[in-house]
Every structure is written in C-alpha cells, then in structure tokens.
Design a protein around this motif. Sequence first.
Motif, PDB file in Angstrom:
ATOM      1  N   ARG A 103       3.018  -2.748  -9.948  1.00 37.38           N
ATOM      2  CA  ARG A 103       2.256  -1.693  -9.575  1.00 37.38           C
ATOM      3  C   ARG A 103       2.047  -0.492 -10.271  1.00 37.38           C
ATOM      4  NH1 ARG A 103       4.416  -0.061  -5.143  1.00 37.38           N
ATOM      5  NH2 ARG A 103       4.665   2.011  -5.520  1.00 37.38           N
TER       6      ARG A 103
ATOM      7  N   GLY B 109      -7.535   2.913   3.834  1.00 37.87           N
ATOM      8  CA  GLY B 109      -6.189   3.133   3.637  1.00 37.87           C
ATOM      9  C   GLY B 109      -5.403   4.450   4.022  1.00 37.87           C
TER      10      GLY B 109
ATOM     11  N   SER C  52       0.922   5.877  -1.298  1.00 41.84           N
ATOM     12  CA  SER C  52       0.312   4.542  -0.593  1.00 41.84           C
ATOM     13  C   SER C  52       0.089   3.456  -1.597  1.00 41.84           C
ATOM     14  CB  SER C  52      -0.844   4.872   0.115  1.00 41.84           C
ATOM     15  OG  SER C  52      -1.367   3.738   0.596  1.00 41.84           O
ATOM     16  N   PRO C  53       0.762   2.397  -1.631  1.00 38.13           N
ATOM     17  CA  PRO C  53       0.647   1.407  -2.635  1.00 38.13           C
ATOM     18  C   PRO C  53      -0.773   0.684  -2.191  1.00 38.13           C
ATOM     19  CG  PRO C  53       2.845   0.918  -1.700  1.00 38.13           C
ATOM     20  CD  PRO C  53       2.246   2.243  -0.828  1.00 38.13           C
ATOM     21  N   TYR C  54      -1.187   0.710  -1.159  1.00 40.98           N
ATOM     22  CA  TYR C  54      -2.781   0.101  -0.772  1.00 40.98           C
ATOM     23  C   TYR C  54      -3.596   0.893  -1.701  1.00 40.98           C
ATOM     24  CZ  TYR C  54      -7.206  -0.702   1.670  1.00 40.98           C
ATOM     25  OH  TYR C  54      -8.284  -0.916   1.823  1.00 40.98           O
ATOM     26  N   ILE C  55      -3.763   2.332  -1.463  1.00 38.54           N
ATOM     27  CA  ILE C  55      -4.460   3.194  -2.108  1.00 38.54           C
ATOM     28  C   ILE C  55      -4.450   3.073  -3.750  1.00 38.54           C
ATOM     29  CG2 ILE C  55      -4.872   5.824  -2.917  1.00 38.54           C
ATOM     30  CD1 ILE C  55      -4.331   6.419   0.185  1.00 38.54           C
ATOM     31  N   GLU C  56      -3.415   2.924  -4.459  1.00 41.53           N
ATOM     32  CA  GLU C  56      -2.992   2.987  -5.685  1.00 41.53           C
ATOM     33  C   GLU C  56      -3.736   1.531  -6.207  1.00 41.53           C
ATOM     34  OE1 GLU C  56       1.104   3.018  -6.999  1.00 41.53           O
ATOM     35  OE2 GLU C  56       1.451   4.986  -5.534  1.00 41.53           O
ATOM     36  N   TRP C  57      -3.415   0.408  -5.392  1.00 35.15           N
ATOM     37  CA  TRP C  57      -3.980  -0.970  -5.978  1.00 35.15           C
ATOM     38  C   TRP C  57      -5.687  -0.781  -5.733  1.00 35.15           C
ATOM     39  CZ3 TRP C  57      -2.228  -4.138  -8.948  1.00 35.15           C
ATOM     40  CH2 TRP C  57      -0.953  -4.477  -8.948  1.00 35.15           C
ATOM     41  N   VAL C  58      -6.236  -0.236  -4.645  1.00 36.51           N
ATOM     42  CA  VAL C  58      -7.698  -0.112  -4.554  1.00 36.51           C
ATOM     43  C   VAL C  58      -8.223   0.717  -5.595  1.00 36.51           C
ATOM     44  CG1 VAL C  58      -9.388   0.867  -3.372  1.00 36.51           C
ATOM     45  CG2 VAL C  58      -7.826  -0.340  -1.990  1.00 36.51           C
TER      46      VAL C  58
ATOM     47  N   LEU D 140     -13.191   1.483   1.732  1.00 34.22           N
ATOM     48  CA  LEU D 140     -11.935   1.098   1.259  1.00 34.22           C
ATOM     49  C   LEU D 140     -10.676   1.943   1.093  1.00 34.22           C
ATOM     50  CD1 LEU D 140     -12.309  -1.984  -1.401  1.00 34.22           C
ATOM     51  CD2 LEU D 140     -11.999  -2.231   1.084  1.00 34.22           C
TER      52      LEU D 140
END
Length: 481
Positions: A301, A201, A233-239, A197
Amino acid sequence: MNRRMVVYILGQMLNAEALLLLFPTAVSFLYREQGVAFAFLITIAATVAFGALCTFRRPQNRVIYAREGFAVVALSWLVLSAFGALPFWLTREIPSYVDCFFETVSGFTTTGASILTEVESLSRGLLFWRSFTHWVGGMGVLVFVMTVIPLGDNRSMHILRAEVPGPMVGKLVPRLKSTAKILYGIYIVMTAIEVVLLLFGGMDLYDSLVHSFGTAGTGGFSVKNASIGAYQSPYIEWVIAIFMLLFGINFNLYFFLLLGKIRTVLQSDELRCYLGIVGASIAVIAVNILPMYQKLGVAVRHAAFQVSSIITTTGYATVDFNGWPQLSRTILVVLMFFGACAGSTGGGLKIARLLLFFRTMRRDLRRMLHPHSVEVVMLDGKPVPEDTVAGANGFFLVYSAIALVTVLLISVDGFDFETNFTAMAACLNNIGPGLGMVGPTGNFSAFSDFSKLLLSFAMLIGRLEVFPMLLIFAPSVWRRR
C-alpha cells in the motif's frame, strides 16, 4: 507579433481568474472568515480592473500565429500567478509576497512545493484557493478559457500546442473548442467521482473537494500537515492512489473508451509502458521496504501510493520516504524525471517522450551497423514524423541544461547536494516533495528569495514544457510583423 491580441487575451484570462476567485470567496463567507473574504474581494476588484484595461478595445486584427501562442501562454501563467498570490499577501497569512508568488505558482503549475511550515493554521478560504489552483492548472488555464472565449480553431490551436504537455498535440474532434469541452467534461466527471468515493471513506465535503482538486491536477497540496497520512485510512489511500494513476493517463484515451475504441486504447505504447513502470516500481519497493513494515499488504500500500504520487508528479505522501532504504529512494528520484503520460495532468519528461528517445537511439545504433537501411521511429504502430523526433531530442538537451543551471544557482544558499538536486527535480518536474530538507515532511521555506523565484520559474518551465517560457525572452518574438 500581434501585441494587441496578446494583451486582449491576457485581459480575458484575468476576467476568468476573477470568476474563479468567487469560489474561495464563497467558502470564506461560509466559514465566517470575513477578513479573508474581504481580501478575495479586493483581489477580484484588482483583477477585473486590469482585465478591463486590457479588453476595453477589441483588436481589429485577431490573428494568432505560433509566436503569439507561445507569448500568450507564458505571460498568462505569470500574470495569473501574480494576481492569484494577492489573497495570501493581503491577509498576511503568508507575509512575504515572494513566498505568496512561489506558493501560487506551485499551485497553478500543479507542483505542490510549499514554503509553509504549518498548513492547518491557514484559513479555510485560502486553503481552498490553494488547492483549487491545482484543479484549474491541471488541465491548463488556457484550455479552460478556450471553452469560454470566442477564438477560432485556426488561432487557438497555437495556444493548445504551447500549453498541453507532450511531444504531439491534436484535435479529438474537428472543432478545437469542442475538443477543449470534451477534455474538461471528462476532467470534471472524474473529479466528481473521486469526491463521492472520498465521502464514502469518511472525509467531509471540504476535505474531499480539496484533495480531489489536488489529485485531479496531480498537484498534491493538502490541508493536513501530515498530508494523506493524517487520515490513517487504507481506503482513502487506495482511492487517491488509483485516481492519481488515472489522472496520469492521456485523456485522449478516455475519449476513445467512451467511443468504444478499446483496441485503440490497448494498442497505446505509452499506456503499456506507463503501467509497466508503475507495476515494476511498486513490486521492487514493496519488497525493499517489507522489513520496515513487517506486513506485505502495508508495504504494498505504501509503495503503491508513493509510486503513484511521484510518477504522476502529484506529491501527496502517507509516510516519510526519506527514511526508506537507498534503493527505494533512488527509484522514486528516477520516477521524478519519468513523469506521467503526454496529454495528462501530470508533469515530468513524459513517458511518450522517453519512448521516442530510446527508440530513436535504437534506430541510430542500427544505422551505424547498417548505414543503408531505412527505418522510421514508431509509436502506437504509426510512424512518428521526423520533426517530432527532432523536437523531443532538442527538448532533452534544453531540459538538461536548465536542470544543471538551476542546481548550480540554488547551491549558493549552501544546502547539501541531495536537497538542491531534488529541489530542482521536484520543481522542474512539477512534483512537490524531494529529499533531504525538501522531503515529504520538509518544505522550501529555508531557501533565499532569489532561489524561490528561480524555482518558481523552473516550475513554470516544467509545466509549459520549456520552450514557451524561454521564447518570451527572444527579441525576435516581439518584433512587429
């Protein structure tokens, strides 16, 4: 005390560490860091030599009882940390051996506290080893070795009880070695999923691996000075936030999910409490910091990431929460002590132990009103044995005493109370960052060697749930049978 068997298992641990050191050695060669690779090879040679001295003669008496189990666990973590620190010291990338030992203990105990003022200048091989110690220590170094060395279940259960965090430890399947393999299988698969994942990202393979190691072990060492915030990166933070929470859940529940026992998972009091605390903390902090970030999505976030990082005792950061309002900072400090679920890779007191404490207190209050009533403490719909309840209460007393003594002793260095208290909390609860000088943008380099060794010991005490580390100082443990 079966000393010969204790020494033999320590030798097996050193042999296992030598094998693990091959991974960062390969990374060093891959990135053409010959000097670092040579330091790893010297460490491997020293580790194998000492391992051979401990294992050249197999003991005839291979019986392990409780005190041997506690001794093996405590000494293994000390010995592995002492040898694991050698590559940092041999390369002189960390000149002081005390600092090397602190950094390695922080890695194996999945604390994530660091003496480094600048991370990105370290070689790739050392940064890989630094994060890899998180992954090895997350599930427990002895749980790993139990999947390899031939110990009988009646002997290795004492080791498992001494190392696995939480007030209660049991087998998933009849054979304990199979239990260890199941736990590690789940651990490896979850780590691999996170790596994939993160690759999606935009992280490269190296960064994905080291940050997945830190997430899986709930340790928090990063290869960036700004930690996860460096990727923007919001995606990396959420993962990473989601996987931190997942690794903070009791691994037994994942096994039950694989068996299709969904009802058993849903009936877990600890899981419901854990998720409830996380949800409530995120909501309050998001509202509290909303004026700083203006946008609700950004506030949620950041709140979700830091709550996940602190309650699971991971220690990654996306922002400097030292600058957050007092309410948010106070909530994070409280979460430092709560910790994750029993049977997870997280540190802290553990949600199960807190539930036992409050339910025992409620029972005792009711007994004061109704002296003749008979009431047992329940968890997950089942009565909890009185010895487990008493053990949890005793743990709180010893834990509190250690916390108090640690704060008093490190205060000799002359730093402010916020720094000293949260440094103790960060190390004893295996979190990493605290507040003040040891906040997410700070480090532990300013402490004296004495304080660093004391905080290293606090990390080991916190990771091994207090008693194994203390019992090795009891003369009665070492008496021959």
